[in-house]
Design an enzyme around this catalytic site. Structure first.
Site, PDB file in Angstrom:
ATOM      1  N   SER A  29       1.005  -1.802   0.142  1.00 42.63           N
ATOM      2  CA  SER A  29      -0.105  -0.101  -0.225  1.00 42.63           C
ATOM      3  C   SER A  29       0.928   1.253  -0.130  1.00 42.63           C
ATOM      4  CB  SER A  29      -1.035  -0.216   1.109  1.00 42.63           C
ATOM      5  OG  SER A  29      -0.094  -0.067   1.998  1.00 42.63           O
ATOM      6  N   LYS A 289     -17.217  29.341 -28.338  1.00 42.25           N
ATOM      7  CA  LYS A 289     -17.187  28.988 -27.203  1.00 42.25           C
ATOM      8  C   LYS A 289     -16.975  29.835 -26.202  1.00 42.25           C
ATOM      9  CE  LYS A 289     -19.750  26.326 -26.688  1.00 42.25           C
ATOM     10  NZ  LYS A 289     -19.567  25.062 -26.690  1.00 42.25           N
ATOM     11  N   GLU A 296     -19.565  22.128 -14.255  1.00 40.19           N
ATOM     12  CA  GLU A 296     -19.798  21.077 -14.488  1.00 40.19           C
ATOM     13  C   GLU A 296     -18.446  20.109 -13.885  1.00 40.19           C
ATOM     14  OE1 GLU A 296     -19.729  20.491 -19.371  1.00 40.19           O
ATOM     15  OE2 GLU A 296     -19.764  22.333 -19.589  1.00 40.19           O
ATOM     16  N   LYS A 331      -8.155   3.738   2.514  1.00 38.31           N
ATOM     17  CA  LYS A 331      -7.365   4.933   2.190  1.00 38.31           C
ATOM     18  C   LYS A 331      -7.632   5.372   1.304  1.00 38.31           C
ATOM     19  CE  LYS A 331      -4.076   2.966   5.313  1.00 38.31           C
ATOM     20  NZ  LYS A 331      -4.908   1.989   5.705  1.00 38.31           N
TER      21      LYS A 331
HETATM   22  N1  ARG Z   1      -1.570  -1.643   5.746  1.00 39.81           N
HETATM   23  C1  ARG Z   1      -2.132  -1.743   6.162  1.00 39.81           C
HETATM   24  C2  ARG Z   1      -3.197  -1.403   6.275  1.00 39.81           C
HETATM   25  O1  ARG Z   1      -3.062  -0.028   5.199  1.00 39.81           O
HETATM   26  C3  ARG Z   1      -1.005  -1.872   7.336  1.00 39.81           C
HETATM   27  C4  ARG Z   1      -1.882  -2.736   8.244  1.00 39.81           C
HETATM   28  C5  ARG Z   1      -1.029  -4.021   8.111  1.00 39.81           C
HETATM   29  N2  ARG Z   1      -1.801  -4.742   8.895  1.00 39.81           N
HETATM   30  C6  ARG Z   1      -1.934  -6.790   8.482  1.00 39.81           C
HETATM   31  N3  ARG Z   1      -1.837  -6.878  10.414  1.00 39.81           N
HETATM   32  N4  ARG Z   1      -0.914  -6.783   7.804  1.00 39.81           N
HETATM   33  O2  ARG Z   1      -4.283  -2.022   6.218  1.00 39.81           O
END
Ligand code: ARG
Length: 469
Positions: A29, A289, A296, A331
């Site tokens: 992530s 235009k 919009e 996120k």
């Molecule tokens: N990158 C993970 C998240 O956003 C962090 C938590 C990871 N926890 C785990 N037990 N693998 O949720």
């Protein structure tokens, strides 16, 4: 790749082989949670101070980790931080770097902590700050609305129901209508911030810990009002993300309604407003235009904001306690909604601040004789006629006017129940004067509304200052 550039996973002890490339790419992530780094550093500072406060590490170890966190933060801020392949997320990256710098002391940073309580803490810190920033953006738009409203309280336009001309209203009144809706958005954002103001740090992976940590201490360090009550809930609660996404989706819907009106107002058909060149776009093919792209897009962005809310609710539905990797999907919707609603707010604020109203076009539309029909009916009511009967009398008059083409004013002047006094209500600019009840659309009560609205803005601005302090 050498071990230095690939690094070790946080869980390498239990595993005979390293992670597959496909796993790393799917699992990571880092690309989007990097932006949490200031909050991850803040959380780690609080945690390491907490460990020292209860004697789990020495003061010297605490100071070594704090110094390493400072270096890490500097590198991240400067963009010189070197990520390695095993940096699955920002939490992994920061801990790895701290351990590289601080050695054995760094290896104690994760004592009595899991990424589960860590990420929950980081995201709450992030949301607390960013939702306040979104609310500040709303206030900036409200400022422009009230300034434009107050600048000329003689301008009036048709008020619509069903997009059919209904009764004339002051432009100031119309602009403030959106302002009041936005005030509720600010209120909702602040209520969400109040509710999310709980520290999950110390919940561990899910069950707390046997070590003598002090979640109240770390909560206070991070400026949270209080620590969690239940560790399982602390690591798996994303209610505040859902609330934030709802608040932003509804705010986005309000912006979309403003956007739609400006698309109409700036069309040749309405011609109620002209956009500043800096806040409008041209066409690649059609030389004449001038398009209201901002309006919009303000309308269009609502789609993704609603989508982000639905995406998160769908992720949360049916998740068993406690942390599940699904939660990593919390996120991107949140980051996306905050980013896009902020862009929309800024652009729309600039567009409205710089646009030119065309009062003659507004008045010409508002002064169409039939918009005085209700005033004629109310005149009859004042003369003692039951409203239902008055409605029927004026309705028949309007039908006559539309069929014969004779002006409504003339017809009213010659009507046995109406006459010249009533007919005067049909003159241009008279109708809007009649709306004088509390919160109504006319000039008699607009000053009071402007004052009330400004007072509300001042109160909200105070609440925000208090919150970001
Ligand atoms: N990158 C993970 C998240 O956003 C962090 C938590 C990871 N926890 C785990 N037990 N693998 O949720």
């Amino acid at each position: 790749m050498s071990d230095e550039t690939t690094g070790k996973t946080l869980w390498h002890g239990r595993f005979a082989s390293g992670p597959a490339d496909a796993l790393m790419r799917f699992n990571a992530s880092l690309s989007f949670d990097q932006r949490l780094w200031p909050d991850d550093i803040a959380g780690s500072r609080a945690h390491v101070r907490g460990l020292a406060a209860v004697g789990l590490i020495t003061d010297a170890e605490r100071d070594a980790v704090l110094a390493a966190l400072d270096v890490t933060a500097m590198e991240l801020a400067a963009g010189t931080f070197q990520f390695v392949q095993s940096d699955e997320d920002i939490h992994t990256a920061v801990e790895r770097r701290v351990t590289e710098i601080a050695g054995p002391a760094g290896a104690k940073l994760h004592t009595a902590r899991s990424r589960n309580d860590q990420v929950a803490t980081d995201l709450r810190l992030w949301a607390r700050r960013e939702l306040v920033a979104v609310a500040e953006g709303v206030l900036a738009l409200q400022d422009v609305l009230v300034d434009r409203a107050a600048a000329d309280t003689s301008i009036y336009l048709p008020g619509y129901t069903h997009l059919q001309r209904a009764q004339p209203v002051l432009l100031a009144h119309h602009l403030l209508a959106h302002g009041w809706a936005l005030a509720r958005d600010v209120d909702r954002l602040l209520a969400t911030v109040e509710r999310l103001d709980v520290s999950p740090l110390g919940a561990g992976a899910l069950a707390g810990t046997s070590l003598p940590i002090d979640p109240e201490f770390t909560a206070a360090q991070l400026g949270f009002s209080r620590p969690f009550d239940n560790s399982l809930d602390a690591v798996s609660d994303r209610d505040y993300v859902a609330e934030a996404l709802f608040d932003i989706a509804l705010l986005g819907i309000h912006l979309s309604r403003i956007g739609e009106e400006w698309v109409l107002w700036t069309s040749e058909e309405f011609g109620f407003a002209k956009l500043d060149d800096g806040y409008s776009t041209g066409s690649s093919m059609l030389p004449q235009k001038k398009n209201a792209d901002i309006a919009e897009l303000a309308r269009g962005k609502a789609g993704r904001l609603i989508g982000n809310l639905v995406a998160l609710l769908t992720v949360l539905k049916g998740l068993p306690l406690a942390y599940n990797k699904d939660l990593q999907e919390d996120k991107e919707p949140l980051f996306d909604s905050v980013e896009h609603v902020s862009l929309a707010l800024t652009a729309l604020t600039g567009m409205i601040a710089t646009a030119t109203f065309v009062p003659e076009r507004m008045a010409a539309a508002a002064d169409s004789e039939t918009t005085a029909a209700t005033d004629l009916a109310e005149w009859l009511v004042r003369a003692g006629t039951p409203f239902r009967e008055a409605h029927a009398i004026v309705g028949a008059l309007v039908r006559d006017h539309l069929a014969s083409g004779t002006s409504l004013r003339e017809l009213a002047a010659g009507h046995e129940r109406l006459g010249p006094d009533a007919a005067a209500l049909v003159r241009p600019g008279v109708g809007v004067q009649q709306r004088s009840s509390r919160g109504a659309a006319g000039p008699a009560v607009i000053e009071r509304q402007l004052t009330d609205f400004r007072n509300r803005l001042a109160v909200d601005r105070d609440r925000l200052v208090h919150r970001s302090a």
